[in-house]
Motif scaffolding. Structure first.
Motif, PDB file in Angstrom:
ATOM      1  N   LEU A 210      32.095  31.148  41.910  1.00 14.36           N
ATOM      2  CA  LEU A 210      32.614  32.501  42.054  1.00 14.36           C
ATOM      3  C   LEU A 210      33.600  32.771  40.923  1.00 14.36           C
ATOM      4  O   LEU A 210      34.417  31.903  40.591  1.00 14.36           O
ATOM      5  CB  LEU A 210      33.316  32.670  43.400  1.00 14.36           C
ATOM      6  CG  LEU A 210      32.573  32.147  44.638  1.00 14.36           C
ATOM      7  CD1 LEU A 210      33.432  32.321  45.883  1.00 14.36           C
ATOM      8  CD2 LEU A 210      31.229  32.829  44.802  1.00 14.36           C
ATOM      9  N   LEU A 211      33.516  33.967  40.322  1.00 14.29           N
ATOM     10  CA  LEU A 211      34.445  34.363  39.267  1.00 14.29           C
ATOM     11  C   LEU A 211      35.023  35.727  39.598  1.00 14.29           C
ATOM     12  O   LEU A 211      34.282  36.629  39.992  1.00 14.29           O
ATOM     13  CB  LEU A 211      33.753  34.434  37.895  1.00 14.29           C
ATOM     14  CG  LEU A 211      33.228  33.137  37.309  1.00 14.29           C
ATOM     15  CD1 LEU A 211      31.762  32.947  37.670  1.00 14.29           C
ATOM     16  CD2 LEU A 211      33.397  33.119  35.794  1.00 14.29           C
ATOM     17  N   GLN A 212      36.335  35.878  39.388  1.00 11.25           N
ATOM     18  CA  GLN A 212      36.973  37.149  39.692  1.00 11.25           C
ATOM     19  C   GLN A 212      38.359  37.194  39.059  1.00 11.25           C
ATOM     20  O   GLN A 212      39.020  36.163  38.904  1.00 11.25           O
ATOM     21  CB  GLN A 212      37.102  37.336  41.212  1.00 11.25           C
ATOM     22  CG  GLN A 212      37.559  38.715  41.640  1.00 11.25           C
ATOM     23  CD  GLN A 212      37.470  38.909  43.139  1.00 11.25           C
ATOM     24  OE1 GLN A 212      37.030  38.024  43.870  1.00 11.25           O
ATOM     25  NE2 GLN A 212      37.896  40.061  43.611  1.00 11.25           N
ATOM     26  N   GLY A 213      38.788  38.397  38.723  1.00 12.34           N
ATOM     27  CA  GLY A 213      40.147  38.595  38.253  1.00 12.34           C
ATOM     28  C   GLY A 213      41.100  38.749  39.420  1.00 12.34           C
ATOM     29  O   GLY A 213      40.792  39.451  40.387  1.00 12.34           O
ATOM     30  N   PRO A 214      42.277  38.123  39.364  1.00 11.48           N
ATOM     31  CA  PRO A 214      43.230  38.230  40.472  1.00 11.48           C
ATOM     32  C   PRO A 214      43.691  39.656  40.746  1.00 11.48           C
ATOM     33  O   PRO A 214      44.114  39.964  41.868  1.00 11.48           O
ATOM     34  CB  PRO A 214      44.399  37.359  40.015  1.00 11.48           C
ATOM     35  CG  PRO A 214      43.830  36.421  39.003  1.00 11.48           C
ATOM     36  CD  PRO A 214      42.741  37.187  38.320  1.00 11.48           C
ATOM     37  N   SER A 215      43.626  40.530  39.740  1.00 11.68           N
ATOM     38  CA  SER A 215      44.085  41.909  39.908  1.00 11.68           C
ATOM     39  C   SER A 215      42.942  42.879  40.191  1.00 11.68           C
ATOM     40  O   SER A 215      43.114  44.086  40.046  1.00 11.68           O
ATOM     41  CB  SER A 215      44.862  42.356  38.662  1.00 11.68           C
ATOM     42  OG  SER A 215      45.982  41.527  38.452  1.00 11.68           O
ATOM     43  N   ASP A 216      41.797  42.360  40.583  1.00 13.93           N
ATOM     44  CA  ASP A 216      40.652  43.203  40.922  1.00 13.93           C
ATOM     45  C   ASP A 216      41.093  44.257  41.939  1.00 13.93           C
ATOM     46  O   ASP A 216      41.594  43.932  43.018  1.00 13.93           O
ATOM     47  CB  ASP A 216      39.544  42.324  41.515  1.00 13.93           C
ATOM     48  CG  ASP A 216      38.229  43.042  41.722  1.00 13.93           C
ATOM     49  OD1 ASP A 216      38.241  44.218  42.129  1.00 13.93           O
ATOM     50  OD2 ASP A 216      37.175  42.419  41.489  1.00 13.93           O
ATOM     51  N   GLY A 217      40.881  45.521  41.597  1.00 15.06           N
ATOM     52  CA  GLY A 217      41.306  46.597  42.476  1.00 15.06           C
ATOM     53  C   GLY A 217      40.260  47.048  43.474  1.00 15.06           C
ATOM     54  O   GLY A 217      40.519  47.973  44.259  1.00 15.06           O
ATOM     55  N   ARG A 218      39.081  46.458  43.468  1.00  9.36           N
ATOM     56  CA  ARG A 218      38.002  46.890  44.362  1.00  9.36           C
ATOM     57  C   ARG A 218      37.670  45.854  45.433  1.00  9.36           C
ATOM     58  O   ARG A 218      37.375  46.210  46.572  1.00  9.36           O
ATOM     59  CB  ARG A 218      36.749  47.222  43.555  1.00  9.36           C
ATOM     60  CG  ARG A 218      36.957  48.451  42.677  1.00  9.36           C
ATOM     61  CD  ARG A 218      35.713  48.830  41.912  1.00  9.36           C
ATOM     62  NE  ARG A 218      35.950  50.086  41.209  1.00  9.36           N
ATOM     63  CZ  ARG A 218      35.698  51.282  41.706  1.00  9.36           C
ATOM     64  NH1 ARG A 218      35.167  51.384  42.908  1.00  9.36           N
ATOM     65  NH2 ARG A 218      35.950  52.374  41.026  1.00  9.36           N
ATOM     66  N   VAL A 219      37.673  44.596  45.074  1.00  9.30           N
ATOM     67  CA  VAL A 219      37.442  43.519  46.026  1.00  9.30           C
ATOM     68  C   VAL A 219      38.699  42.651  46.032  1.00  9.30           C
ATOM     69  O   VAL A 219      38.989  41.986  45.035  1.00  9.30           O
ATOM     70  CB  VAL A 219      36.213  42.677  45.647  1.00  9.30           C
ATOM     71  CG1 VAL A 219      36.055  41.497  46.605  1.00  9.30           C
ATOM     72  CG2 VAL A 219      34.947  43.531  45.655  1.00  9.30           C
ATOM     73  N   PRO A 220      39.468  42.638  47.093  1.00 14.74           N
ATOM     74  CA  PRO A 220      40.708  41.861  47.108  1.00 14.74           C
ATOM     75  C   PRO A 220      40.455  40.373  46.853  1.00 14.74           C
ATOM     76  O   PRO A 220      39.629  39.754  47.538  1.00 14.74           O
ATOM     77  CB  PRO A 220      41.262  42.101  48.514  1.00 14.74           C
ATOM     78  CG  PRO A 220      40.663  43.406  48.944  1.00 14.74           C
ATOM     79  CD  PRO A 220      39.292  43.423  48.339  1.00 14.74           C
ATOM     80  N   ILE A 221      41.170  39.818  45.897  1.00 13.66           N
ATOM     81  CA  ILE A 221      40.964  38.418  45.541  1.00 13.66           C
ATOM     82  C   ILE A 221      41.270  37.491  46.705  1.00 13.66           C
ATOM     83  O   ILE A 221      40.686  36.415  46.825  1.00 13.66           O
ATOM     84  CB  ILE A 221      41.818  38.050  44.306  1.00 13.66           C
ATOM     85  CG1 ILE A 221      41.482  36.641  43.783  1.00 13.66           C
ATOM     86  CG2 ILE A 221      43.303  38.135  44.639  1.00 13.66           C
ATOM     87  CD1 ILE A 221      40.129  36.518  43.148  1.00 13.66           C
ATOM     88  N   VAL A 222      42.137  37.910  47.623  1.00 13.73           N
ATOM     89  CA  VAL A 222      42.479  37.048  48.755  1.00 13.73           C
ATOM     90  C   VAL A 222      41.246  36.748  49.601  1.00 13.73           C
ATOM     91  O   VAL A 222      41.112  35.643  50.152  1.00 13.73           O
ATOM     92  CB  VAL A 222      43.605  37.679  49.608  1.00 13.73           C
ATOM     93  CG1 VAL A 222      43.161  38.988  50.256  1.00 13.73           C
ATOM     94  CG2 VAL A 222      44.089  36.692  50.653  1.00 13.73           C
ATOM     95  N   LEU A 223      40.321  37.697  49.708  1.00 11.76           N
ATOM     96  CA  LEU A 223      39.116  37.453  50.493  1.00 11.76           C
ATOM     97  C   LEU A 223      38.222  36.423  49.812  1.00 11.76           C
ATOM     98  O   LEU A 223      37.605  35.580  50.483  1.00 11.76           O
ATOM     99  CB  LEU A 223      38.357  38.763  50.705  1.00 11.76           C
ATOM    100  CG  LEU A 223      39.116  39.893  51.396  1.00 11.76           C
ATOM    101  CD1 LEU A 223      38.184  41.085  51.647  1.00 11.76           C
ATOM    102  CD2 LEU A 223      39.745  39.420  52.683  1.00 11.76           C
ATOM    103  N   THR A 224      38.148  36.482  48.495  1.00  8.89           N
ATOM    104  CA  THR A 224      37.356  35.500  47.751  1.00  8.89           C
ATOM    105  C   THR A 224      38.001  34.127  47.821  1.00  8.89           C
ATOM    106  O   THR A 224      37.307  33.111  47.991  1.00  8.89           O
ATOM    107  CB  THR A 224      37.203  35.955  46.290  1.00  8.89           C
ATOM    108  OG1 THR A 224      36.833  37.339  46.258  1.00  8.89           O
ATOM    109  CG2 THR A 224      36.143  35.133  45.570  1.00  8.89           C
ATOM    110  N   ARG A 225      39.311  34.082  47.703  1.00  9.37           N
ATOM    111  CA  ARG A 225      40.016  32.801  47.815  1.00  9.37           C
ATOM    112  C   ARG A 225      39.800  32.180  49.183  1.00  9.37           C
ATOM    113  O   ARG A 225      39.564  30.970  49.303  1.00  9.37           O
ATOM    114  CB  ARG A 225      41.500  33.011  47.565  1.00  9.37           C
ATOM    115  CG  ARG A 225      41.877  33.304  46.120  1.00  9.37           C
ATOM    116  CD  ARG A 225      43.332  33.711  46.021  1.00  9.37           C
ATOM    117  NE  ARG A 225      43.753  33.972  44.657  1.00  9.37           N
ATOM    118  CZ  ARG A 225      44.826  34.681  44.333  1.00  9.37           C
ATOM    119  NH1 ARG A 225      45.576  35.217  45.293  1.00  9.37           N
ATOM    120  NH2 ARG A 225      45.141  34.876  43.070  1.00  9.37           N
TER     121      ARG A 225
END
Length: 280
Positions: A210-225
């Protein structure tokens, strides 16, 4: 962070071939082929929070870039909410596309697609569908899209993926996109969420990154973490990357995306890991 959305409207290269996996207008797949030889198949599912106003077109630059690097790339379309999609049509379409595309593309371009399992990749809501697609043999009996056997998938690449449908519903993300997809929340349709929510399904059984920016404004990174931590998956956090940077070959994050794909498509070319990583 200012979001760079121009990829949604930027003209992209035309596919080498477009194929049909069904009779309905959205039941099509675009394919891009390597310049020579056979390429590892990468099936890429687009996002847009499952809504009809976003289609596969914004992935053309990504697909063409990967084809230029020797991959065979397929981008399926599917019915979305607002025009015949949602439960169960979105899921039956994606299942049909994932099952049919390898043979369709191999027949349309003999000798250009490597035999064997594909890599599933997905952006945003397409990341949800890629994770779900790789676990279709683990769905409850009778669930839309269920397979009796494991799908032929080598690995899953989730790009800013939606990993938790129930929490997406509870947070009202994208003006209630999960409720529109599922016909309501998990309290109303627990059986649907049990058959469609990666967070309710077992851990992926194939290598998953999984790859994502911590400041993603559309999908909260906390859910991915939370999802990655619960299942011991590799999560690469890309500082400075917005929601669309992970699918933009012009973005600084793109080399990290390519490295992650290589680790799935060419096992041994990159080290495996089950932890959260941030750029050095």
């Amino acid at each position: 962070m200012a979001e760079q959305r121009d990829i949604l409207s930027r003209p992209g290269p035309q596919p080498d071939v477009t194929m049909r996996y069904g009779e309905l207008p959205d039941q099509v797949v675009d394919g891009w082929l390597p310049a020579r030889g056979a390429g590892q198949l990468v099936l890429v599912l687009h996002g847009g929070y499952w809504r009809h106003d976003v289609d596969r077109g914004y992935l053309a630059s990504l697909a063409a870039d990967l084809a230029g690097r020797g991959y065979a790339v397929a981008c399926p379309e599917y019915r979305r909410t607002g025009d015949g999609g949602g439960w169960p049509a979105t899921f039956t379409d994606v299942a049909a596309a994932l099952d049919a595309t390898p043979a369709l593309l191999a027949a349309a371009a003999p000798g250009r697609v490597e035999p064997g399992p594909a890599v599933y990749a997905g952006h945003s809501a397409g990341g949800h569908l890629a994770l779900w697609g790789a676990l279709r043999h683990r769905l409850p009996p009778g669930a839309p899209g269920r397979r009796d056997t494991a799908p032929p998938v080598r690995g899953v690449l989730g790009l800013a993926p939606v990993c938790d449908l129930a929490e997406t519903y509870r947070r009202g993300l994208d003006l209630g996109a999960a409720g529109a997809l599922m016909g309501g929340g998990p309290g109303k349709h627990p059986d649907r969420y049990a058959a469609a929510d990666p967070a309710a399904l077992p851990a992926p059984e194939v290598p998953t990154v999984l790859l994502q920016g911590p400041s993603d404004g559309r999908v909260p990174i906390v859910l991915t973490r939370d999802y990655a931590g619960r299942h011991g998956l590799r999560l690469i956090e890309l500082d400075g990357a917005d929601h669309f940077a992970v699918v933009d070959p012009a973005a600084p994050a793109w080399p990290r995306v390519l490295t992650a794909l290589t680790s799935l498509a060419r096992p041994g070319n990159d080290r495996p890991a089950s932890r959260t990583e941030t750029p050095v």
